[in-house]
Design an enzyme around this catalytic site. Sequence first.
Site, PDB file in Angstrom:
ATOM      1  N   HIS A 272       1.246  -1.383   0.019  1.00 41.56           N
ATOM      2  CA  HIS A 272       0.217   0.214  -0.213  1.00 41.56           C
ATOM      3  C   HIS A 272       1.006   0.951  -0.004  1.00 41.56           C
ATOM      4  CE1 HIS A 272      -3.977   1.432   0.408  1.00 41.56           C
ATOM      5  NE2 HIS A 272      -3.369   3.021   0.727  1.00 41.56           N
TER       6      HIS A 272
ATOM      7  N   GLU B 252      -3.645   0.798  -5.990  1.00 45.47           N
ATOM      8  CA  GLU B 252      -3.946   2.157  -6.020  1.00 45.47           C
ATOM      9  C   GLU B 252      -2.363   1.529  -7.649  1.00 45.47           C
ATOM     10  OE1 GLU B 252      -5.264   5.560  -4.418  1.00 45.47           O
ATOM     11  OE2 GLU B 252      -7.026   4.605  -4.770  1.00 45.47           O
TER      12      GLU B 252
HETATM   13  C1  BGC Z   1      -5.698   5.319  -0.988  1.00 44.15           C
HETATM   14  C2  BGC Z   1      -5.491   5.566   0.833  1.00 44.15           C
HETATM   15  C3  BGC Z   1      -5.853   6.869   0.938  1.00 44.15           C
HETATM   16  C4  BGC Z   1      -7.195   7.455  -0.252  1.00 44.15           C
HETATM   17  C5  BGC Z   1      -7.385   9.364   0.447  1.00 44.15           C
HETATM   18  C6  BGC Z   1      -6.330   6.255  -1.345  1.00 44.15           C
HETATM   19  O1  BGC Z   1      -6.165   6.122  -2.930  1.00 44.15           O
HETATM   20  O2  BGC Z   1      -5.641   3.689  -0.706  1.00 44.15           O
HETATM   21  O3  BGC Z   1      -4.402   5.195   1.084  1.00 44.15           O
HETATM   22  O4  BGC Z   1      -5.823   7.468   1.818  1.00 44.15           O
HETATM   23  O5  BGC Z   1      -6.992   7.105  -1.185  1.00 44.15           O
HETATM   24  O6  BGC Z   1      -7.009   9.587   0.116  1.00 44.15           O
END
Ligand code: BGC
Length: 434
Positions: A114, A159
């Site tokens: 992550h 992501e």
């Molecule tokens: C991510 C998280 C992040 C969230 C809010 C996602 O892109 O996986 O780690 O905190 O969005 O920005």
Amino acid sequence: MTELVFPDGFIWGTATAAHQVEGDNSNSDWWEFENRPNSPCHEPSDSAIEHYKRYTRDIALLAKLGFNTYRFSVEWARIEPSEGTFDAAQLDHYRRVVEAVRKAKLTPMVTLNHFTLPLWVAKQGGWLASTTPALFERFTRKVVEALGDNVGWYCTLNEPGMVALGGYMGDFIFPPATTGLANWKQAIGTLTVAHKRSRAVIKEMRPDAMVGQTHAMHEWEANRGGVPVMKYLRRMNEDIFLEASADDDFVGVQTYTRMSIDLPFVVGTVFGAALAVPALEVRLAARARLRQKSGPTKQDLDPRGVRRTQNGWEFRPQAVAAAVRRAASLLPGKPIVVTEHGVAAADDAERVEFITEGLAALHAAIADGVPLRGYTHWSAFDNFEWGQGYRMKFGLIGVDRTTQERTVKPSARLLGEIARSNKLVIPGPDGSAR
Ligand code: BGC
């Protein structure tokens, strides 16, 4: 009042990521990035919400609220602190976390990466280095060996589209903060290979495990002039990665907002034509980059007033259903899990609204035949929101970082009740049913 019942066995969970909650992840690239003298980050992650120490109680709290799943990540920087050295105590730690999750009768969903990398991997080039996928494959093997039969759901990369864009194309607060189209494309390629190699190892060791990656996806809209730009960005940020998920067991969709691209027709036409000319592509892509820091593209390209979240994104809970429908159309029949959906909101009433609207839109997608298997909300706790620090409140459960006290918010009770009953009850206009 309306009762929206979800399919039997629906996954109801919450999600976290190691670096954002554990604390003291000092061997990672993000730690180094946050603590640089001129760091663009609002503040360092420091001891975060001490989830590393407090996980047993945190997990028990989630179970008590009514959830059946907990999505969390293991931290590569802790497990492999230097190249080829695997720390048995850290692997044991995550084994105990998984045991605590199971003991609480939650299903563990484990993310292998992550965002954060061990500093030594970053120093070798991170996702630009062609050697990183093999390193990630070896790390995957160690984790799956350690967690054994106790984990049936794996997310390889979180992501990857966001990592490639944010870290390598630039303009986000994201290490290594390199810029340029060539880096962006290189990172996309490396991440895709890493996902496939990691998936292959998991399937070799645990053929029955559900393996996927989690995709940052938006609802997209564009005026006529904006269409070529929208298609370009959507392809680079989403479609390339979804294609790499064609052989996965499930696809994780993570959606927070809608991207609107409004451009004069002539600009769009020039952009479309320029995609055939690499030098121009660089210049135009650079202009069209999404600007997370100050809010998304909409803010830059569309001056119309829209309702915004605490961090400046359009308040658009239903966007998740548009993304899920698009994922279903690109990968027909593939099981889908919403692995993140949430809102930065100082006022929890906004989160209640966000959850209710989002789930109603997802329910409609299921009714239309979309194979949606579950929903894990971002996030279980208020946590370290990367470059924006602790100001952004994404949690169902609040955390006072001076005392580390946890406070269950109304949104947590609502979503827990939805999970327990497997249905969303929408009150009638007179407020009946609650
Ligand atoms: C991510 C998280 C992040 C969230 C809010 C996602 O892109 O996986 O780690 O905190 O969005 O920005």
